[in-house]
Design an enzyme around this catalytic site. Sequence first.
Site, PDB file in Angstrom:
ATOM      1  N   ARG A 100       0.811  -1.225   0.000  1.00 10.07           N
ATOM      2  CA  ARG A 100       0.000   0.000   0.000  1.00 10.07           C
ATOM      3  C   ARG A 100       0.839   1.268   0.000  1.00 10.07           C
ATOM      4  O   ARG A 100       0.530   2.226  -0.707  1.00 10.07           O
ATOM      5  CB  ARG A 100      -0.906   0.021   1.238  1.00 10.07           C
ATOM      6  N   GLU A 183      -7.767   0.055  17.457  1.00 10.68           N
ATOM      7  CA  GLU A 183      -6.910   0.994  16.721  1.00 10.68           C
ATOM      8  C   GLU A 183      -6.327   2.085  17.614  1.00 10.68           C
ATOM      9  O   GLU A 183      -5.318   2.703  17.270  1.00 10.68           O
ATOM     10  CB  GLU A 183      -7.703   1.600  15.553  1.00 10.68           C
ATOM     11  N   SER A 199      -6.425  -5.498  11.548  1.00  8.80           N
ATOM     12  CA  SER A 199      -7.006  -4.630  12.576  1.00  8.80           C
ATOM     13  C   SER A 199      -8.230  -5.243  13.231  1.00  8.80           C
ATOM     14  O   SER A 199      -8.395  -5.158  14.448  1.00  8.80           O
ATOM     15  CB  SER A 199      -7.406  -3.294  11.968  1.00  8.80           C
ATOM     16  N   LEU A 200      -9.099  -5.840  12.427  1.00  6.23           N
ATOM     17  CA  LEU A 200     -10.285  -6.448  13.026  1.00  6.23           C
ATOM     18  C   LEU A 200      -9.862  -7.620  13.910  1.00  6.23           C
ATOM     19  O   LEU A 200     -10.393  -7.822  15.003  1.00  6.23           O
ATOM     20  CB  LEU A 200     -11.270  -6.879  11.937  1.00  6.23           C
TER      21      LEU A 200
HETATM   22  C1  LIG Z   1     -13.477   1.726   5.138  1.00  3.95           C
HETATM   23  C2  LIG Z   1     -12.672   0.845   6.051  1.00  3.95           C
HETATM   24  C3  LIG Z   1     -12.477  -0.486   5.721  1.00  3.95           C
HETATM   25  C4  LIG Z   1     -11.726  -1.305   6.560  1.00  3.95           C
HETATM   26  N1  LIG Z   1     -11.554  -2.618   6.230  1.00  3.95           N
HETATM   27  C5  LIG Z   1     -10.883  -3.422   7.082  1.00  3.95           C
HETATM   28  C6  LIG Z   1     -10.747  -4.815   6.808  1.00  3.95           C
HETATM   29  O1  LIG Z   1     -11.226  -5.321   5.793  1.00  3.95           O
HETATM   30  N2  LIG Z   1     -10.064  -5.576   7.710  1.00  3.95           N
HETATM   31  C7  LIG Z   1      -9.510  -5.053   8.838  1.00  3.95           C
HETATM   32  O2  LIG Z   1      -8.905  -5.766   9.629  1.00  3.95           O
HETATM   33  N3  LIG Z   1      -9.628  -3.733   9.108  1.00  3.95           N
HETATM   34  C8  LIG Z   1     -10.300  -2.919   8.270  1.00  3.95           C
HETATM   35  N4  LIG Z   1     -10.403  -1.587   8.558  1.00  3.95           N
HETATM   36  C9  LIG Z   1      -9.819  -1.086   9.805  1.00  3.95           C
HETATM   37  C10 LIG Z   1     -10.728  -1.469  10.953  1.00  3.95           C
HETATM   38  O3  LIG Z   1     -12.079  -1.295  10.572  1.00  3.95           O
HETATM   39  C11 LIG Z   1     -10.444  -0.595  12.174  1.00  3.95           C
HETATM   40  O4  LIG Z   1      -9.077  -0.632  12.475  1.00  3.95           O
HETATM   41  C12 LIG Z   1     -11.258  -1.134  13.350  1.00  3.95           C
HETATM   42  O5  LIG Z   1     -12.648  -0.998  13.090  1.00  3.95           O
HETATM   43  C13 LIG Z   1     -10.919  -0.386  14.613  1.00  3.95           C
HETATM   44  O6  LIG Z   1     -11.774  -0.887  15.606  1.00  3.95           O
HETATM   45  P1  LIG Z   1     -11.905  -0.151  16.986  1.00  3.95           P
HETATM   46  O7  LIG Z   1     -12.970  -0.882  17.742  1.00  3.95           O
HETATM   47  O8  LIG Z   1     -10.578   0.020  17.585  1.00  3.95           O
HETATM   48  O9  LIG Z   1     -12.407   1.313  16.609  1.00  3.95           O
HETATM   49  P2  LIG Z   1     -13.721   1.772  15.845  1.00  3.95           P
HETATM   50  O10 LIG Z   1     -14.338   0.656  15.096  1.00  3.95           O
HETATM   51  O11 LIG Z   1     -13.334   3.004  15.099  1.00  3.95           O
HETATM   52  O12 LIG Z   1     -14.714   2.150  17.022  1.00  3.95           O
HETATM   53  C14 LIG Z   1     -14.433   3.219  17.891  1.00  3.95           C
HETATM   54  C15 LIG Z   1     -15.734   3.600  18.568  1.00  3.95           C
HETATM   55  O13 LIG Z   1     -15.450   4.521  19.621  1.00  3.95           O
HETATM   56  C16 LIG Z   1     -16.375   5.594  19.541  1.00  3.95           C
HETATM   57  N5  LIG Z   1     -15.750   6.785  20.119  1.00  3.95           N
HETATM   58  C17 LIG Z   1     -14.678   7.465  19.650  1.00  3.95           C
HETATM   59  N6  LIG Z   1     -14.388   8.496  20.461  1.00  3.95           N
HETATM   60  C18 LIG Z   1     -15.285   8.470  21.481  1.00  3.95           C
HETATM   61  C19 LIG Z   1     -15.489   9.283  22.630  1.00  3.95           C
HETATM   62  N7  LIG Z   1     -14.715  10.338  22.899  1.00  3.95           N
HETATM   63  N8  LIG Z   1     -16.506   8.963  23.459  1.00  3.95           N
HETATM   64  C20 LIG Z   1     -17.293   7.894  23.201  1.00  3.95           C
HETATM   65  N9  LIG Z   1     -17.144   7.086  22.114  1.00  3.95           N
HETATM   66  C21 LIG Z   1     -16.151   7.375  21.270  1.00  3.95           C
HETATM   67  C22 LIG Z   1     -16.669   5.746  18.062  1.00  3.95           C
HETATM   68  O14 LIG Z   1     -17.892   6.401  17.863  1.00  3.95           O
HETATM   69  C23 LIG Z   1     -16.703   4.284  17.620  1.00  3.95           C
HETATM   70  O15 LIG Z   1     -17.970   3.736  17.821  1.00  3.95           O
HETATM   71  C24 LIG Z   1     -11.150  -0.766   7.731  1.00  3.95           C
HETATM   72  C25 LIG Z   1     -11.341   0.576   8.054  1.00  3.95           C
HETATM   73  C26 LIG Z   1     -12.099   1.380   7.229  1.00  3.95           C
HETATM   74  C27 LIG Z   1     -12.292   2.821   7.601  1.00  3.95           C
END
Ligand SMILES: Cc1cc2nc3c(=O)[nH]c(=O)nc-3n(C[C@H](O)[C@H](O)[C@H](O)COP(=O)(O)OP(=O)(O)OC[C@H]3O[C@@H](n4cnc5c(N)ncnc54)[C@H](O)[C@@H]3O)c2cc1C
Length: 363
Positions: A100, A183, A199-200
């Site tokens: 990438r 993340e 990441s997932l």
């Molecule tokens: C378009 C796209 C496609 C992707 N495809 C893939 C894939 O195919 N495979 C893969 O492994 N990864 C993929 N990723 C990356 C992966 O989706 C993310 O790294 C992962 O979802 C992160 O998960 P998380 O639970 O850490 O954070 P998130 O899923 O971002 O969730 C964070 C949550 O915290 C909440 N939040 C944030 N700040 C606050 C606050 N101050 N107070 C209260 N709540 C808050 C947000 O609203 C959100 O609900 C993709 C990402 C994107 C954007």
Amino acid sequence: MIDHSGQLHEVRAKNLLLATGGAGQLFAITTNPSVATGDGVAMALRAGVAVADLEFFQFHPTALYHPGIPRPLLSEALRGHGALLRNSAGERFIDEMLPRDVVSRAILAEMLQQQTDHVWLDATGLDHFAERFPTIYSDLVASGLDPMTDWLPVAPAAHHQCGGIVTDLSGATSLPGLWAAGETSCSGVHGANRLASNSLLEGMVFGPRAIESIAGGAFGPRPTGAMRSVLGFADSADSSLSIGGVALPVPELGPTGPTGKPDSAATPESLRRYIQQAMSTDAGVQRSAESLQRVWQVIGQTLAALDHMDPQVVAVAEVRNLAQIAQTLVAAALARTESRGTHARIDYPATDPAQTHRLVTGI
Ligand SMILES: Cc1cc2nc3c(=O)[nH]c(=O)nc-3n(C[C@H](O)[C@H](O)[C@H](O)COP(=O)(O)OP(=O)(O)OC[C@H]3O[C@@H](n4cnc5c(N)ncnc54)[C@H](O)[C@@H]3O)c2cc1C
């Protein structure tokens, strides 16, 4: 905690798990939603908790060039099935299956050379597009594009924050009782360049591990995973596989511009766009000492302007969070005088083996 009516509440807990995601909103062009403002990392920075690897931000090379944010992704699967990248003259310019960061830099170089804001992804040779890629197909149709006949405009977009709050392999941070997963964390999974789809898996593994550790009464970090960069790795079975940590000093921000005064007409929204644009232009796919110094100035102006705004307004708090993360990211990008993974310095294009370490704040 700020509730929906804007009231501030204090909630006390022995353990707190941050799972607030990444900070793609640092950049003007991103695949991340508007909530991806790195709130957890910013809180950790303010609390003096160890944070590392912020200079490593992955850009996805082929986000659909589209007026809206977040930008829809045209995934690697399309290139894997034979879609080709073409410049404005219709010529191929890169092996589409390279990593990438390499493809993103090649696209940026092409865009700069041809003075365009996108290149083309030619998927017209792919059979059964709608059946094989139904989500992408519906995004394209919604944008008025038919992948059977149209070349698809694409450009790199900020996609994934590789670093974050340093944790051990149970999600414990350097502050006992504070945990992080997903993340927002730097568990050690991604290094300088995340592998797609890790990441997932990271969230699925480390979220439950943190909860199990809390339930089991654990309190405070152990020298495993990225936490070895903070606590050392003398106990590691094979310390040659461990990445050491080097303290990252984050310098004070200087004066806020030629006049030394913030812009009195600024709003949280205008400041957000201001810092996003500067980060995209000068601290994005590639950087240099000169470009990073320009962003440094913008960060100083942004934080100075925010000082005049109500910190309990969510839009203000989010821009402050973005600016504080940008400050550490830019300090790390300046300190890392080499190119490695997603961090590309045009003034230091080679990887320097002497810099095989994490830059860590809060130690
Ligand atoms: C378009 C796209 C496609 C992707 N495809 C893939 C894939 O195919 N495979 C893969 O492994 N990864 C993929 N990723 C990356 C992966 O989706 C993310 O790294 C992962 O979802 C992160 O998960 P998380 O639970 O850490 O954070 P998130 O899923 O971002 O969730 C964070 C949550 O915290 C909440 N939040 C944030 N700040 C606050 C606050 N101050 N107070 C209260 N709540 C808050 C947000 O609203 C959100 O609900 C993709 C990402 C994107 C954007």
